[in-house]
Design a protein around this motif. Structure first.
Motif, mmCIF file in Angstrom:
data_model
loop_
_atom_site.group_PDB
_atom_site.id
_atom_site.type_symbol
_atom_site.label_atom_id
_atom_site.label_comp_id
_atom_site.label_asym_id
_atom_site.label_seq_id
_atom_site.Cartn_x
_atom_site.Cartn_y
_atom_site.Cartn_z
ATOM 1 N N MET A 29 0.822 -1.180 0.000
ATOM 2 C CA MET A 29 0.000 0.000 0.000
ATOM 3 C C MET A 29 0.875 1.255 0.000
ATOM 4 N N LEU A 30 1.881 1.244 0.876
ATOM 5 C CA LEU A 30 2.787 2.380 0.961
ATOM 6 C C LEU A 30 3.603 2.527 -0.328
ATOM 7 N N VAL A 31 4.025 1.394 -0.881
ATOM 8 C CA VAL A 31 4.808 1.420 -2.128
ATOM 9 C C VAL A 31 3.960 1.972 -3.271
ATOM 10 N N ALA A 32 2.720 1.518 -3.359
ATOM 11 C CA ALA A 32 1.830 2.016 -4.421
ATOM 12 C C ALA A 32 1.587 3.509 -4.251
ATOM 13 N N GLY A 33 1.392 3.967 -3.012
ATOM 14 C CA GLY A 33 1.208 5.398 -2.756
ATOM 15 C C GLY A 33 2.434 6.196 -3.151
ATOM 16 N N TRP A 34 3.613 5.653 -2.827
ATOM 17 C CA TRP A 34 4.884 6.302 -3.187
ATOM 18 C C TRP A 34 4.972 6.465 -4.710
ATOM 19 N N MET A 35 4.655 5.393 -5.411
ATOM 20 C CA MET A 35 4.754 5.418 -6.873
ATOM 21 C C MET A 35 3.737 6.385 -7.479
ATOM 22 N N VAL A 36 2.515 6.350 -6.986
ATOM 23 C CA VAL A 36 1.481 7.263 -7.513
ATOM 24 C C VAL A 36 1.861 8.700 -7.227
ATOM 25 N N LEU A 37 2.309 8.993 -6.017
ATOM 26 C CA LEU A 37 2.683 10.357 -5.651
ATOM 27 C C LEU A 37 3.801 10.882 -6.534
ATOM 28 N N ASN A 38 4.814 10.050 -6.770
ATOM 29 C CA ASN A 38 5.957 10.505 -7.562
ATOM 30 C C ASN A 38 5.654 10.542 -9.049
ATOM 31 N N THR A 39 4.763 9.713 -9.526
ATOM 32 C CA THR A 39 4.422 9.749 -10.959
ATOM 33 C C THR A 39 3.522 10.941 -11.259
ATOM 34 N N THR A 40 2.541 11.169 -10.421
ATOM 35 C CA THR A 40 1.642 12.305 -10.685
ATOM 36 C C THR A 40 2.332 13.622 -10.401
ATOM 37 N N SER A 41 3.259 13.646 -9.445
ATOM 38 C CA SER A 41 3.976 14.885 -9.122
ATOM 39 C C SER A 41 5.054 15.188 -10.148
ATOM 40 N N ALA A 42 5.523 14.169 -10.846
ATOM 41 C CA ALA A 42 6.580 14.373 -11.844
ATOM 42 C C ALA A 42 6.076 15.248 -12.976
ATOM 43 N N THR A 43 4.780 15.152 -13.289
ATOM 44 C CA THR A 43 4.224 15.988 -14.367
ATOM 45 C C THR A 43 4.202 17.450 -13.946
ATOM 46 N N ARG A 44 4.149 17.705 -12.637
ATOM 47 C CA ARG A 44 4.153 19.082 -12.137
ATOM 48 C C ARG A 44 5.575 19.569 -11.856
ATOM 49 N N GLY A 45 6.540 18.638 -11.833
ATOM 50 C CA GLY A 45 7.943 19.018 -11.691
ATOM 51 C C GLY A 45 8.472 19.006 -10.278
ATOM 52 N N TRP A 46 7.794 18.503 -9.294
ATOM 53 C CA TRP A 46 8.307 18.497 -7.922
ATOM 54 C C TRP A 46 8.373 17.106 -7.283
ATOM 55 N N ALA A 47 8.506 16.070 -8.063
ATOM 56 C CA ALA A 47 8.621 14.699 -7.542
ATOM 57 C C ALA A 47 9.974 14.533 -6.847
ATOM 58 N N PHE A 48 9.981 13.924 -5.666
ATOM 59 C CA PHE A 48 11.229 13.733 -4.922
ATOM 60 C C PHE A 48 11.941 12.431 -5.295
ATOM 61 N N ASP A 49 11.255 11.517 -6.016
ATOM 62 C CA ASP A 49 11.868 10.252 -6.425
ATOM 63 C C ASP A 49 11.314 9.900 -7.800
ATOM 64 N N LYS A 50 12.037 10.288 -8.849
ATOM 65 C CA LYS A 50 11.519 10.129 -10.217
ATOM 66 C C LYS A 50 11.504 8.676 -10.655
ATOM 67 N N TYR A 51 10.966 8.412 -11.837
ATOM 68 C CA TYR A 51 10.505 7.112 -12.307
ATOM 69 C C TYR A 51 11.299 5.858 -11.928
ATOM 70 N N PRO A 52 12.528 5.685 -12.172
ATOM 71 C CA PRO A 52 13.004 4.347 -11.780
ATOM 72 C C PRO A 52 12.947 4.159 -10.264
ATOM 73 N N PHE A 53 12.584 5.209 -9.519
ATOM 74 C CA PHE A 53 12.405 5.192 -8.066
ATOM 75 C C PHE A 53 13.626 4.626 -7.317
ATOM 76 N N PRO A 54 14.793 5.278 -7.472
ATOM 77 C CA PRO A 54 15.993 4.783 -6.786
ATOM 78 C C PRO A 54 15.886 4.876 -5.255
ATOM 79 N N LEU A 55 15.257 5.914 -4.759
ATOM 80 C CA LEU A 55 15.108 6.050 -3.312
ATOM 81 C C LEU A 55 14.209 4.950 -2.746
ATOM 82 N N LEU A 56 13.137 4.635 -3.459
ATOM 83 C CA LEU A 56 12.249 3.550 -3.042
ATOM 84 C C LEU A 56 12.994 2.216 -3.055
ATOM 85 N N SER A 57 13.834 1.996 -4.049
ATOM 86 C CA SER A 57 14.633 0.766 -4.126
ATOM 87 C C SER A 57 15.563 0.651 -2.927
ATOM 88 N N ILE A 58 16.186 1.749 -2.545
ATOM 89 C CA ILE A 58 17.088 1.736 -1.397
ATOM 90 C C ILE A 58 16.313 1.437 -0.115
#
Length: 123
Positions: A1-30
């Motif tokens: 649930m948390l992972v899906a929220g992280w991915m949705v937040l960063n994907t939808t925020s990337a279109t606005r330009g303020w995503a903290f962990d962009k698509y390949p999600f390196p921070l989430l992987s760590i």
């Protein structure tokens, strides 16, 4: 649930330009890799504690069995001596004589260790 929220937040925020962990999600992987390491460590520590408890229980069982063997041997020896003293006929076969004799625990332990070493050498 948390992972899906992280991915949705960063994907939808990337279109606005303020995503903290962009698509390949390196921070989430760590974060997930760190979680896996911590969970594995906890499982291994718990398994080690279980193994130690099991080893103690096995040793206690061995001690109890050795005491029971010693008591049974003494009881058989005493019964044979009582029967002889009261002139009660009983059959002295090889097995009853062996059972009344003390069990050579040290010899059995050495034999078992030698068998284990032989198995390890063959492996």
């Amino acid at each position: 649930m948390l992972v899906a929220g992280w991915m949705v937040l960063n994907t939808t925020s990337a279109t606005r330009g303020w995503a903290f962990d962009k698509y390949p999600f390196p921070l989430l992987s760590i974060v997930l890799a760190l979680e896996a390491v911590l969970l594995t460590s906890c499982v291994l520590m718990r398994q080690n504690a279980i193994d130690q408890t099991s080893e103690r229980r096995n040793h206690l069982g061995l001690q109890i069995n050795l005491l029971a063997e010693e008591e049974a041997t003494k009881s058989l020896d005493l019964l044979q001596r009582i029967a002889e003293r009261l002139d009660v006929p009983f059959e002295k076969d090889r097995k009853s004589i062996e059972l009344a004799n003390a069990t050579p625990v040290d010899e059995i332990a050495r034999d078992l260790r030698a068998r284990e070493k032989l198995k390890e050498a063959k492996s």
